[in-house]
Design a protein around this motif. Structure first.
Motif, PDB file in Angstrom:
ATOM      1  N   MET A   1       0.840  -1.181   0.000  1.00 15.17           N
ATOM      2  CA  MET A   1       0.000   0.000   0.000  1.00 15.17           C
ATOM      3  C   MET A   1       0.889   1.249   0.000  1.00 15.17           C
ATOM      4  SD  MET A   1      -2.662   1.804   2.665  1.00 15.17           S
ATOM      5  CE  MET A   1      -3.614   0.529   3.267  1.00 15.17           C
ATOM      6  N   ARG A   2       0.470   2.260  -0.764  1.00 20.08           N
ATOM      7  CA  ARG A   2       1.194   3.532  -0.794  1.00 20.08           C
ATOM      8  C   ARG A   2       1.072   4.220   0.553  1.00 20.08           C
ATOM      9  NH1 ARG A   2      -1.955   3.454  -4.761  1.00 20.08           N
ATOM     10  NH2 ARG A   2      -3.340   5.027  -3.961  1.00 20.08           N
ATOM     11  N   MET A   3       2.052   5.005   0.892  1.00 20.98           N
ATOM     12  CA  MET A   3       2.039   5.730   2.159  1.00 20.98           C
ATOM     13  C   MET A   3       1.487   7.151   2.001  1.00 20.98           C
ATOM     14  SD  MET A   3       3.066   3.450   4.130  1.00 20.98           S
ATOM     15  CE  MET A   3       3.312   4.304   5.651  1.00 20.98           C
ATOM     16  N   ARG A   4       1.587   7.704   0.788  1.00 22.94           N
ATOM     17  CA  ARG A   4       1.143   9.080   0.546  1.00 22.94           C
ATOM     18  C   ARG A   4       0.072   9.108  -0.529  1.00 22.94           C
ATOM     19  NH1 ARG A   4       6.084  13.147   0.275  1.00 22.94           N
ATOM     20  NH2 ARG A   4       4.536  14.097  -1.031  1.00 22.94           N
ATOM     21  N   PRO A   5      -0.810  10.094  -0.484  1.00 26.80           N
ATOM     22  CA  PRO A   5      -1.774  10.258  -1.573  1.00 26.80           C
ATOM     23  C   PRO A   5      -1.045  10.632  -2.867  1.00 26.80           C
ATOM     24  CG  PRO A   5      -2.319  11.660   0.308  1.00 26.80           C
ATOM     25  CD  PRO A   5      -0.979  11.079   0.564  1.00 26.80           C
ATOM     26  N   VAL A   6      -1.733  10.444  -3.984  1.00 29.14           N
ATOM     27  CA  VAL A   6      -1.177  10.782  -5.288  1.00 29.14           C
ATOM     28  C   VAL A   6      -2.114  11.765  -5.967  1.00 29.14           C
ATOM     29  CG1 VAL A   6      -0.448   9.891  -7.537  1.00 29.14           C
ATOM     30  CG2 VAL A   6      -0.111   8.507  -5.479  1.00 29.14           C
ATOM     31  N   LEU A   7      -1.554  12.869  -6.436  1.00 31.13           N
ATOM     32  CA  LEU A   7      -2.281  13.835  -7.253  1.00 31.13           C
ATOM     33  C   LEU A   7      -1.922  13.542  -8.700  1.00 31.13           C
ATOM     34  CD1 LEU A   7      -3.997  16.402  -7.674  1.00 31.13           C
ATOM     35  CD2 LEU A   7      -1.867  17.715  -7.422  1.00 31.13           C
ATOM     36  N   ILE A   8      -2.928  13.173  -9.482  1.00 29.80           N
ATOM     37  CA  ILE A   8      -2.722  12.839 -10.885  1.00 29.80           C
ATOM     38  C   ILE A   8      -3.243  14.005 -11.727  1.00 29.80           C
ATOM     39  CG2 ILE A   8      -3.285  11.224 -12.738  1.00 29.80           C
ATOM     40  CD1 ILE A   8      -3.867   9.153 -10.518  1.00 29.80           C
ATOM     41  N   PHE A   9      -2.428  14.452 -12.667  1.00 25.93           N
ATOM     42  CA  PHE A   9      -2.802  15.579 -13.516  1.00 25.93           C
ATOM     43  C   PHE A   9      -2.431  15.273 -14.964  1.00 25.93           C
ATOM     44  CE2 PHE A   9       1.543  16.180 -12.299  1.00 25.93           C
ATOM     45  CZ  PHE A   9       2.159  16.753 -13.404  1.00 25.93           C
ATOM     46  N   ASP A  10      -2.878  16.116 -15.875  1.00 27.37           N
ATOM     47  CA  ASP A  10      -2.590  15.935 -17.296  1.00 27.37           C
ATOM     48  C   ASP A  10      -1.238  16.562 -17.609  1.00 27.37           C
ATOM     49  OD1 ASP A  10      -2.461  15.735 -20.034  1.00 27.37           O
ATOM     50  OD2 ASP A  10      -4.431  16.607 -20.406  1.00 27.37           O
ATOM     51  N   GLY A  11      -0.228  15.731 -17.713  1.00 28.81           N
ATOM     52  CA  GLY A  11       1.119  16.206 -17.988  1.00 28.81           C
ATOM     53  C   GLY A  11       1.323  16.656 -19.415  1.00 28.81           C
ATOM     54  N   ASP A  12       0.361  16.413 -20.279  1.00 31.53           N
ATOM     55  CA  ASP A  12       0.448  16.859 -21.663  1.00 31.53           C
ATOM     56  C   ASP A  12      -0.169  18.244 -21.817  1.00 31.53           C
ATOM     57  OD1 ASP A  12       1.286  16.473 -24.279  1.00 31.53           O
ATOM     58  OD2 ASP A  12      -0.629  15.627 -24.904  1.00 31.53           O
ATOM     59  N   CYS A  13      -0.637  18.812 -20.727  1.00 32.62           N
ATOM     60  CA  CYS A  13      -1.269  20.131 -20.717  1.00 32.62           C
ATOM     61  C   CYS A  13      -0.314  21.102 -20.024  1.00 32.62           C
ATOM     62  CB  CYS A  13      -2.593  20.054 -19.963  1.00 32.62           C
ATOM     63  SG  CYS A  13      -3.313  21.658 -19.548  1.00 32.62           S
ATOM     64  N   GLY A  14       0.155  22.089 -20.760  1.00 33.78           N
ATOM     65  CA  GLY A  14       1.074  23.066 -20.186  1.00 33.78           C
ATOM     66  C   GLY A  14       0.476  23.807 -19.007  1.00 33.78           C
ATOM     67  N   PHE A  15      -0.800  24.160 -19.090  1.00 35.40           N
ATOM     68  CA  PHE A  15      -1.461  24.859 -17.990  1.00 35.40           C
ATOM     69  C   PHE A  15      -1.496  23.982 -16.739  1.00 35.40           C
ATOM     70  CE2 PHE A  15      -5.301  25.811 -15.544  1.00 35.40           C
ATOM     71  CZ  PHE A  15      -5.059  27.136 -15.215  1.00 35.40           C
ATOM     72  N   CYS A  16      -1.847  22.709 -16.914  1.00 36.26           N
ATOM     73  CA  CYS A  16      -1.924  21.784 -15.773  1.00 36.26           C
ATOM     74  C   CYS A  16      -0.549  21.568 -15.153  1.00 36.26           C
ATOM     75  CB  CYS A  16      -2.506  20.443 -16.216  1.00 36.26           C
ATOM     76  SG  CYS A  16      -4.154  20.563 -16.933  1.00 36.26           S
ATOM     77  N   THR A  17       0.457  21.360 -15.996  1.00 34.33           N
ATOM     78  CA  THR A  17       1.812  21.129 -15.515  1.00 34.33           C
ATOM     79  C   THR A  17       2.316  22.340 -14.735  1.00 34.33           C
ATOM     80  OG1 THR A  17       2.254  19.666 -17.377  1.00 34.33           O
ATOM     81  CG2 THR A  17       4.166  20.569 -16.241  1.00 34.33           C
ATOM     82  N   THR A  18       2.095  23.526 -15.274  1.00 38.59           N
ATOM     83  CA  THR A  18       2.517  24.749 -14.598  1.00 38.59           C
ATOM     84  C   THR A  18       1.758  24.934 -13.290  1.00 38.59           C
ATOM     85  OG1 THR A  18       3.107  25.803 -16.680  1.00 38.59           O
ATOM     86  CG2 THR A  18       2.702  27.258 -14.810  1.00 38.59           C
ATOM     87  N   SER A  19       0.458  24.684 -13.316  1.00 37.20           N
ATOM     88  CA  SER A  19      -0.360  24.839 -12.110  1.00 37.20           C
ATOM     89  C   SER A  19       0.110  23.915 -10.999  1.00 37.20           C
ATOM     90  CB  SER A  19      -1.834  24.570 -12.422  1.00 37.20           C
ATOM     91  OG  SER A  19      -2.321  25.519 -13.345  1.00 37.20           O
ATOM     92  N   VAL A  20       0.395  22.663 -11.325  1.00 38.08           N
ATOM     93  CA  VAL A  20       0.862  21.717 -10.318  1.00 38.08           C
ATOM     94  C   VAL A  20       2.223  22.151  -9.781  1.00 38.08           C
ATOM     95  CG1 VAL A  20       1.638  19.329  -9.947  1.00 38.08           C
ATOM     96  CG2 VAL A  20      -0.537  19.783 -11.091  1.00 38.08           C
TER      97      VAL A  20
END
Length: 137
Positions: free
Chosen positions: A1-20
């Motif tokens: 089991m993972r120990m930390r939560p995972v935030l999944i985002f659209d890495g093909d989106c420049g806006f999403c990548t920058t926002s994260v």
């Protein structure tokens, strides 16, 4: 089991990548952030279709929250004043309004300014083959 939560985002989106990236620097959520194109989605219990549609927060025990709920969970994990903002995002009618704003931004994210696409960083087989998928552009 993972120990930390995972935030999944659209890495093909420049806006999403920058926002994260901004969120990681300024908010400092207690999670791992990973582009869905570079994640083992099956082990996280999500599909590429859903990950391409909205940001996702996956808890260590496998619960998945999407869209504005994922944003709220990200803010809640940071603690302090950010947690207060995250808590407010979970309350109706704020939650309903926030959902509408989230969908508006998500549906038009390709037109928003942003940084580099995560696909420029070969981290998975698709990237190394030069075919980073863009399912929702």
């Amino acid at each position: 089991m993972r120990m930390r939560p995972v935030l999944i985002f659209d890495g093909d989106c420049g806006f999403c990548t920058t926002s994260v990236g901004v969120v990681q620097r300024l908010v400092r959520p207690r999670c791992e952030a990973v582009a869905w194109q570079h994640a083992d989605l099956a082990s996280l219990g999500v599909t590429a279709e859903r990950a391409g549609y909205e940001a996702l927060w996956v808890t260590p025990d496998g619960r998945v929250y999407g869209g504005v709920q994922a944003v709220a969970k990200t803010l809640l994990s940071a603690g302090g004043l950010w947690a207060v903002v995250g808590a407010v995002l979970t309350l109706p009618p704020v939650r309903w309004a926030a959902h509408g704003v989230y969908r508006l931004v998500a549906d038009h994210r390709g037109r928003l300014p942003g940084g580099r696409a995560a696909c420029a960083v070969p981290a998975r087989a698709e990237a190394s083959r030069g075919s980073c998928p863009r399912p929702f552009t």
